[in-house]
Every structure is written in structure tokens, then in C-alpha cells.
Enzyme design. Structure first.
Site, PDB file in Angstrom:
ATOM      1  N   ASP A  14       3.944  -4.556   1.440  1.00  0.00           N
ATOM      2  CA  ASP A  14       3.422  -4.700   2.603  1.00  0.00           C
ATOM      3  C   ASP A  14       2.321  -4.629   3.330  1.00  0.00           C
ATOM      4  O   ASP A  14       1.038  -4.758   4.384  1.00  0.00           O
ATOM      5  CB  ASP A  14       3.965  -6.093   3.710  1.00  0.00           C
ATOM      6  CG  ASP A  14       5.000  -6.816   3.331  1.00  0.00           C
ATOM      7  OD1 ASP A  14       4.981  -6.811   1.417  1.00  0.00           O
ATOM      8  OD2 ASP A  14       5.778  -6.879   4.011  1.00  0.00           O
ATOM      9  N   LYS A  17      -1.094  -3.294  -1.109  1.00  0.00           N
ATOM     10  CA  LYS A  17      -1.228  -2.921  -2.251  1.00  0.00           C
ATOM     11  C   LYS A  17      -1.999  -4.301  -3.484  1.00  0.00           C
ATOM     12  O   LYS A  17      -2.541  -2.928  -4.472  1.00  0.00           O
ATOM     13  CB  LYS A  17       0.703  -2.541  -3.323  1.00  0.00           C
ATOM     14  CG  LYS A  17       1.099  -1.472  -2.138  1.00  0.00           C
ATOM     15  CD  LYS A  17       2.728  -1.324  -2.414  1.00  0.00           C
ATOM     16  CE  LYS A  17       3.481  -2.238  -2.712  1.00  0.00           C
ATOM     17  NZ  LYS A  17       3.835  -3.187  -1.209  1.00  0.00           N
ATOM     18  N   GLY A  41       6.190  -9.140  -2.920  1.00  0.00           N
ATOM     19  CA  GLY A  41       4.774 -10.219  -3.001  1.00  0.00           C
ATOM     20  C   GLY A  41       4.216  -9.630  -1.877  1.00  0.00           C
ATOM     21  O   GLY A  41       3.621  -8.958  -1.061  1.00  0.00           O
ATOM     22  N   HIS A  42       2.602  -9.995  -3.406  1.00  0.00           N
ATOM     23  CA  HIS A  42       1.422  -8.933  -3.216  1.00  0.00           C
ATOM     24  C   HIS A  42       0.574  -9.993  -3.424  1.00  0.00           C
ATOM     25  O   HIS A  42       0.314 -11.161  -3.902  1.00  0.00           O
ATOM     26  CB  HIS A  42       1.371  -8.188  -4.748  1.00  0.00           C
ATOM     27  CG  HIS A  42       2.003  -6.686  -4.670  1.00  0.00           C
ATOM     28  ND1 HIS A  42       2.111  -6.088  -5.643  1.00  0.00           N
ATOM     29  CD2 HIS A  42       3.240  -7.369  -3.770  1.00  0.00           C
ATOM     30  CE1 HIS A  42       3.212  -5.624  -5.661  1.00  0.00           C
ATOM     31  NE2 HIS A  42       3.904  -5.055  -4.357  1.00  0.00           N
TER      32      HIS A  42
END
Ligand code: GDP
Ligand code: IMO
Ligand code: MG
Length: 428
Positions: A14, A17, A41-42
């Protein structure tokens, strides 16, 4: 012949990225996910719209970049189809721009059940995302996991039948209370995965050849790391890690790139740190300051919504990430967030039994004993949200960036000043 640029998380995930990949994808032809699955989760904010990317490479949001789900990924078809639906709803031409490796491993419902059952049984919880990642990689390394290409093979039904029966027995052993016969009805499962296979077929191809041809044709290729260095199965705080290698080695084996194909290796950090899930965390602040970082940085999981543990920046851990990944550049996100504190602490050494060290170790005893030694820097940067030029930052903010650069000895190429796509300083 071009080289592939890589984005890797330096701490516990987190770090932002997705946002960096989205920026770099501005002139990229390909963006590849190499490892992990929908535990990632981006978040990318595009013109006020927030996208949470779990499987589709974030680079696809540029509108002209082909996103490749590489062979090292464990892929949940249900999650992927939902992500494709959302992207199409926003006008993205996913049919043209998404490719899936024929060698990517398929996540089945029993992987998720096993993940949850194992976690329930553990006395020392890992705090997994519950997405079935560990069990899916177990099947891969046991050599019974299904690859995407297996969904189209004549013996698919036979293989699936064996897997479901054997894993059901295992589930009943771990968790006798649950009714796994109903949860894992074979015929229903088979029919569902046949349907997934049909819908996903046009996306599936030999991505190794595709990636190498792209380099030979001098195309711009990016690799979007998922998870992060300290969550690495080998180099992280085992067993409080994920089940893949998010570090540079996993980037190679998860794509088919060779060591000499790699160009820039960008390490991503926040101007503070966070961790979601259990495990050691030397600079964690279990106090009002930690709570304030969480609130100011909106530190709640993109995948699970869990509140993230927060703390100061740890340069000892960053030095380790530099060594393990061969970082050539850095991105520091959330400079706007840290600038809201009057003074900022940065961990520059660990005190272990009265001895100072700047060398990180994942040894549990070492991490339990390590106490952060802090250097205090000036904060209170004023409102720097959305600033895009380094010269426009107040001197105190510039000093903070230079301090990190001097310690770590690699240039800070990108600086995040907000969640929006444009809120980024790029230093040439
Ligand atoms: P990833 O998993 O590494 O892609 O990171 P996540 O998306 O899970 O978490 C990063 C969070 O920080 C997201 O909510 C981003 O929108 C946000 N973010 C990224 N960079 C910045 C920044 O420079 N400033 C602020 N305020 N938010 C940022
Ligand atoms: P991105 O790509 C933060 C953590 C989980 C747990 C451990 C193992 O968004 O940075 P798993 O489900 O992988 O078996 O969980 O790893 N974890 C992450 N933490 N960001 C992630 O991904 C993560 N992916 C896994 O919280 O501690
Ligand atoms: Mg994330």
C-alpha cells in the site's frame, strides 16, 4: 531492444504502487502484473473517479497500455470479471487491452475456504486477506494447481474433480462444523468454471513471447509489483508474509523477463509507513500519533477495508529493500500527508540490546528487540497538495526529501503530493 521498468513496494504494501504505475503508463505500451492475486488493491484516482485495481494491471487505465496478467499471478476469475465489468462501464476497451498468461494459476472457491479455515486454526494469526492466495500457491508448488490453459484441456473435469474431492476432505479435517458438501457442489462448480473459461478465452495467450517481442520491438514495458518487500515469502517477516516473492526475483519468474531485461527498479514508499495484518513492525505507533497518520492518510485497506497500522518512516528497512531489489530510484508518496505534522520522526537505526545497527534482519527475535532510533526533522509544510514542481515545495519539504536521499544513496525520482493522478512531482 528496450528494457522493462519495475515498480516494487518497499515495506508492507500500500505504498502507492498503483499511482506510480498509472503515471508511468502515460507513455507505456505494456504494464504487467507478475505476482500475487486479488489480495492486492491498487488505488488510482482519475478525474475524481477512484479505481481499486485487484487483478487488472493499473497501467490499463492510461487507455492505450496493454495490461498483462503474468504467469506468476494467482487469478480469481470471478473477481477479474467484476473488475472487467467496472472498467468497461467506465469506457475502457478491455477486450483490446487485456491479456492473461496461459500459465497463470486459477483460484478456486476451496482456496478461499482453506485460507479462512487455516487462519481460524492458527494461534498466531497472519491476518491474511482471505482471498485464497496461500492455498492457491500451495497447489501450484505441489504441482496440482490449475493453470488458465488447463481450463481448456480435455482432462479439465477430471483434474477439477480430484482437486475438489481431496481439498474438501482437508477442509472437513480443519473445520468439521462447516457444510463443505453444500459449499463445494462439484457439478455447480464445474459449470461455473466452464463459463468463466469461455468468457476469458479471448484474453488468454503466451504472454512470455508477447513480452519479449515487445522488448525486441523497443516498446515501453512496465512491471507493476504487488504486495511488498517485507511481505515476501523469503525476505519478509515470515510467517507474517504473503505466499509469493514480490521482490525482484518474483518479478522475473512471474513474467519470463531475464535479469538483463530489467531497466529502472523503482522502490515505492510513503513518507510514513503502514502495515495491515499481523506481524512485527518496528516503527509502529500504537498511540494518538499513529491514529492521526491513519486519519490524515485515509489508511484503510483497499481490499479488506481494515484499518492500517501506522508509524514513522523506517530507513533501516528501506536500506534492506534497496539491497534485496537493487533499487535504482525511489518514489515517496504522501508528502502532503506527512507535512501536516509539526515535527517528523524518521528511523535511522535500530537499537538492539543497546547496540546500534543500520542493518535490517527478518529474524523474529531481532525484530522483537529492535527499538527505533529516530532523527527529528521539521514538518509543517503548509498545503502542498497537488504541487508538481520540486522548486515549489517549501525548503522544509525539500530538506525532508534530501535527507532520505542522502541516507539511502539513490535518487528520489517521484514525489506524491496527493491521491489524484496529476499530484506528482517528477525529478529528471
Ligand atoms: P498500492 O497498493 O501500493 O497501490 O497502494 P494503495 O492504493 O493500497 O494505497 C495507497 C493510498 O494512498 C491510496 O488511497 C492512494 O489513493 C493514496 N495515495 C497515493 N499517493 C498519495 C499521495 O501522494 N498523497 C495522498 N494524500 N494520497 C496518496
Ligand atoms: P498491495 O499490492 C497490504 C498482507 C495481508 C497479510 C499478509 C498475508 O495492495 O500492496 P495474503 O492474503 O496475501 O495471504 O495475506 O499480507 N497483504 C497486503 N498488505 N497490501 C497488499 O497488497 C497486501 N497483500 C497481502 O494483510 O498481512
Ligand atoms: Mg494496496
Amino acid at each position: 531492444m528496450s528494457k522493462a521498468d519495475v515498480v516494487i513496494g518497499c515495506f508492507y504494501g500500500d505504498e502507492g504502487k498503483g499511482k506510480v504505475i498509472d503515471y508511468l503508463a502515460g507513455d507505456a505500451d505494456f504494464a504487467i502484473r507478475a505476482t500475487g492475486g486479488d489480495n492486492a488493491g491498487h488505488t488510482i484516482k482519475v478525474r475524481g473517479v477512484k479505481f481499486a485495481m485487484h487483478l487488472v494491471p493499473s497501467g490499463l487505465l492510461s487507455g492505450h497500455t496493454t495490461g498483462i496478467i503474468g504467469n506468476g499471478v494467482v487469478l480469481n476469475p470471478e473477481v477479474l470479471l467484476e473488475e472487467i465489468r467496472i472498467l468497461k462501464e467506465h469506457g475502457y476497451d478491455v477486450d483490446t487491452y487485456l491479456k492473461i498468461s496461459d500459465k497463470a494459476q486459477v483460484i478456486l472457491p476451496y482456496h478461499r475456504y482453506l485460507d479462512l479455515a487455516l487462519e481460524k486454526k492458527r494461534s498466531a494469526k497472519i491476518g491474511t486477506t482471505g482471498k485464497g492466495i496461500g492455498p492457491a500457491y500451495c497447489d501450484k508448488y505441489e504441482r496440482s494447481g490449475l493453470r488458465m490453459e488447463d481450463l481448456y484441456a480435455p482432462d479439465f473435469k477430471e483434474k477439477l474433480e480430484y482437486l475438489v474431492a481431496s481439498r474438501k476432505a482437508l477442509l472437513k479435517f480443519y473445520d468439521p462444523e462447516e457444510d463443505y458438501d453444500s459449499l463445494l457442489d462439484f457439478e455447480a462448480l464445474f459449470a461455473k468454471y466452464r463459463e468463466y473459461a469461455d468468457v476469458l478465452k479471448p484474453f488468454v495467450c503466451d504472454t512470455v513471447t508477447m513480452i519479449h517481442k515487445a522488448l525486441e520491438e523497443d516498446k515501453k514495458v512496465l512491471v507493476e509489483g504487488a504486495q511488498a518487500t517485507l511481505l515476501d515469502i523469503d525476505f519478509g517477516s515470515y510467517p507474517f508474509v504473503t505466499s509469493s516473492n514480490p521482490t525482484i526475483g518474483g518479478i522475473l519468474t512471474g513474467t519470463g523477463l531475464s535479469a538483463s531485461d530489467i531497466g529502472n527498479v523503482y522502490g515505492i514508499i510513503k513518507a510514513y509507513s503502514s502495515r495491515v495484518g499481523e506481524g512485527p513492525y518496528v516503527t509502529e505507533l500504537s498511540d494518538a500519533t499513529g491514529d492521526r497518520i491513519r486519519e490524515l492518510g485515509h489508511e484503510y485497506g483497499t481490499t479488506t477495508g481494515r484499518p492500517r497500522r501506522c508509524g514513522w518512516l523506517d530507513l533501516v528497512a528501506l536500506k534492506y529493500a534497496k539491497r534485496v531489489n537493487g533499487l535504482t530510484g525511489l518514489c515517496v508518496n504522501h508528502l502532503d500527508t506527512i507535512g501536516k505534522f509539526d515535527t517528523i520522526q524518521v528511523c535511522t537505526a535500530y537499537d538492539v540490546d543497546g547496540e546500534k545497527t543500520e542493518d535490517f534482519s527478518t529474524n523474529m527475535e531481532f525484530l522483537a528487540k529492535a527499538k527505533p532510533v529516530y532523527t527529528t526533522l521539521e514538518g509543517d509544510f503548509g498545503d502542498i497538495s497537488g504541487v508538481t514542481r520540486f522548486e515549489e515545495l517549501p525548503k522544509k519539504a525539500q530538506k525532508y526529501i534530501r535527507f532520505i536521499e542522502d541516507y539511502i544513496g539513490i535518487p528520489i525520482t517521484f514525489i506524491g503530493t496527493g491521491a489524484e493522478r496529476e499530484a506528482m512531482i517528477v525529478r529528471k
